[in-house]
Scaffold this active site. Sequence first.
Site, mmCIF file in Angstrom:
data_model
loop_
_atom_site.group_PDB
_atom_site.id
_atom_site.type_symbol
_atom_site.label_atom_id
_atom_site.label_comp_id
_atom_site.label_asym_id
_atom_site.label_seq_id
_atom_site.Cartn_x
_atom_site.Cartn_y
_atom_site.Cartn_z
ATOM 1 N N SER A 95 73.856 -56.401 21.135
ATOM 2 C CA SER A 95 73.969 -55.004 20.740
ATOM 3 C C SER A 95 73.583 -54.829 19.269
ATOM 4 C CB SER A 95 75.391 -54.508 21.040
ATOM 5 O OG SER A 95 75.462 -53.109 21.010
ATOM 6 N N ASP A 225 73.037 -50.823 31.786
ATOM 7 C CA ASP A 225 73.637 -50.736 30.455
ATOM 8 C C ASP A 225 73.762 -49.260 30.090
ATOM 9 O OD1 ASP A 225 74.112 -50.712 27.647
ATOM 10 O OD2 ASP A 225 73.184 -52.685 27.446
ATOM 11 N N HIS A 254 76.536 -53.342 29.709
ATOM 12 C CA HIS A 254 76.380 -53.730 28.306
ATOM 13 C C HIS A 254 77.248 -54.939 27.974
ATOM 14 C CE1 HIS A 254 75.063 -53.020 24.245
ATOM 15 N NE2 HIS A 254 76.302 -52.925 23.795
#
Length: 274
Positions: A95, A225, A254
Amino acid sequence: MPFVTASDGTEIFYKDWGSGRPIMFHHGWPLSSDDWDSQLLFLVQRGYRVIAHDRRGHGRSAQVGHGHDMDHYAADAAAVVAHLGLRDVVHVGHSTGGGEVARYVARHGAGRVAKAVLIGAVPPLMVQTESNPEGLPVEVFDGFREAVVTNRSQFYLDLASGPFYGFNRPGADISQGVIQNWWRQGMTGSAQAHYEGIKAFSETDFTDDLRAIDVPTLIMHGDDDQIVPIANSAETAVTLVKNARLKVYPGLSHGMCTVNADTVNADLLSFIES
């Protein structure tokens, strides 16, 4: 606890386990190095040296009131690398940490980086702009900022129990322990760092960083995601990195490093050993 002092005096906490080839991990917003527990244990048990730090203002690192931007994040990572004398490192970022890896490799990694892995990563650019019309509207991130100010604790519970791990999907195998651990990590960090970090992960343009990466790179992304949509991140990033391969995970979220750790770890190990 082990700390390294960054160039501006900020104390950065890090973990350093094992003694083999070094693999360094860069966590996402608003978490800490604890988010990598599954990967750290998996790799150290297979003879690797694993390093993971808490980003400034996150986890156990100093809650300073400045430097919550991608340039400082990358410089802090470089300080950890230099302090430990690491070379031939595989850098793994999730991320926001994927953005940190991209900037670190582009600006600080010359002669030290072996490979890079970007998992559910934010590059090249999250926010919608004239040149990035497929990005997410800035109002999405304004909502994040408002939630951090208004009731950060509830916002973090809502993220963890909903879209982050896909626990809002029908039939999801919901884990209260995973939710509580996400919340614990988030609430350990600084509200200011998290507030300012939203701009860092959403508005930083990593296009030039991706183009500068010249090491083998694996891009891993779940196609469900809900935090970093794949179409404007991984599917674009793979076209910008010279020696990159994209692996898409059907139906994964995610937070797949935690809730699908066996799958992620196996592919990570295969890439490291290739």
